[in-house]
Design a protein around this motif. Structure first.
Motif, short mmCIF file in Angstrom:
data_model
loop_
_atom_site.label_atom_id
_atom_site.label_comp_id
_atom_site.label_asym_id
_atom_site.label_seq_id
_atom_site.Cartn_x
_atom_site.Cartn_y
_atom_site.Cartn_z
N ARG A 28 0.84 -1.21 0.00
CA ARG A 28 0.00 0.00 0.00
C ARG A 28 0.87 1.26 0.00
O ARG A 28 0.65 2.17 -0.78
CB ARG A 28 -0.94 0.01 1.21
CG ARG A 28 -1.81 1.25 1.26
CD ARG A 28 -2.74 1.23 2.49
NE ARG A 28 -3.58 2.40 2.49
CZ ARG A 28 -3.22 3.59 2.95
NH1 ARG A 28 -2.01 3.78 3.44
NH2 ARG A 28 -4.06 4.61 2.92
N ARG A 31 2.49 1.69 -3.39
CA ARG A 31 1.54 2.20 -4.39
C ARG A 31 1.33 3.70 -4.23
O ARG A 31 1.25 4.43 -5.22
CB ARG A 31 0.21 1.46 -4.29
CG ARG A 31 0.26 0.03 -4.80
CD ARG A 31 -1.12 -0.60 -4.90
NE ARG A 31 -1.83 -0.66 -3.64
CZ ARG A 31 -1.77 -1.66 -2.77
NH1 ARG A 31 -1.02 -2.72 -3.03
NH2 ARG A 31 -2.47 -1.63 -1.65
N VAL A 34 4.42 5.52 -5.71
CA VAL A 34 4.39 5.51 -7.18
C VAL A 34 3.30 6.45 -7.70
O VAL A 34 3.54 7.25 -8.61
CB VAL A 34 4.18 4.07 -7.71
CG1 VAL A 34 3.85 4.06 -9.19
CG2 VAL A 34 5.43 3.24 -7.43
N SER A 35 2.15 6.40 -7.10
CA SER A 35 1.04 7.27 -7.53
C SER A 35 1.40 8.74 -7.36
O SER A 35 1.15 9.55 -8.26
CB SER A 35 -0.20 6.92 -6.70
OG SER A 35 -1.27 7.76 -7.04
N THR A 47 -0.66 5.53 -13.61
CA THR A 47 -0.81 5.14 -12.21
C THR A 47 -1.33 3.71 -12.04
O THR A 47 -0.79 2.95 -11.24
CB THR A 47 -1.73 6.13 -11.47
OG1 THR A 47 -1.12 7.42 -11.51
CG2 THR A 47 -1.94 5.72 -10.03
N THR A 51 1.17 1.16 -10.22
CA THR A 51 0.86 0.66 -8.87
C THR A 51 0.70 -0.86 -8.87
O THR A 51 1.08 -1.51 -7.90
CB THR A 51 -0.38 1.34 -8.28
OG1 THR A 51 -1.50 1.17 -9.16
CG2 THR A 51 -0.13 2.83 -8.04
N SER A 55 3.20 -3.35 -6.70
CA SER A 55 2.58 -4.33 -5.81
C SER A 55 3.14 -5.73 -6.05
O SER A 55 3.43 -6.48 -5.11
CB SER A 55 1.06 -4.36 -5.99
OG SER A 55 0.47 -3.18 -5.53
#
Length: 140
Positions: A28, A31, A34-35, A47, A51, A55
Motif C-alpha cells: 500500500r 503504491r 508511485v502514484s 498510475t 501501482t 505491488s
C-alpha cells in the motif's frame, strides 16, 4: 503489524525512494509513492499500471526473500521512461514461475513483463534491484 514513519527521499535524477518493511502491508505504501510521483510528473495515466507493478514486485520480495526491509524506488531517468524498482538484500535472482492452471500464485513476473516496456534485475554486492520500465506517452 510494523508501522514506520519513513518519508520519501528525492534521488537526484527526478525520482523518489522509500524503505519499507518487507511485509504484504507495505505494498500500500509503495503504491502511494508511485502514484504520488506519477501525479507530480503529470503522467497520472500510468498510475494503474505502475501501482500494479510495484505491488507485484513487493509481493515477490515478501514471498521469496528473507529480508526485513525493502527499498522502493521510482525514477524518471529519461523523458520517455519511468523505472519502478524494489531492492532487497537477497542475491537470489527472480525467476518467472511455472504455476498450474488452477494455481492462485506464481504469475507475478509474467504480469510485470506483460504490463511493462521491459523489466529485469541488477545484482549488487549488497543484494539486488528488480525493476520494470514504463514508456511515457509522447504528449507528456
Amino acid at each position: 503489524m510494523t508501522v514506520t514513519a519513513a518519508k520519501p527521499t528525492a534521488t537526484g535524477v527526478p525520482g523518489y525512494t522509500e524503505t519499507v518493511p518487507c511485509e504484504p502491508e507495505s505494498a500500500r505504501r509503495a503504491r502511494l509513492l508511485v502514484s504520488a510521483a506519477l501525479d507530480t510528473w503529470g503522467i497520472s495515466e500510468l498510475t494503474e499500471v505502475g501501482t500494479l507493478i510495484v505491488s507485484e514486485l513487493i509481493s515477490n520480495a515478501v514471498s521469496h526473500t528473507p529480508c526485513r526491509v525493502v527499498r522502493v524506488m521510482i525514477r524518471r531517468e529519461r523523458a520517455q521512461a519511468i523505472r519502478i524498482g524494489v531492492a532487497d538484500k537477497s542475491r537470489d535472482t527472480p525467476e518467472p514461475g511455472c504455476p498450474e492452471d488452477d494455481s492462485e500464485g506464481g504469475r507475478g513476473l509474467f504480469l510485470v513483463e506483460s504490463l511493462s516496456w521491459r523489466w529485469g534485475y541488477d545484482l549488487h554486492r549488497w543484494g539486488k534491484l528488480v525493476w520494470a520500465e514504463l514508456r511515457v506517452p509522447a504528449a507528456c
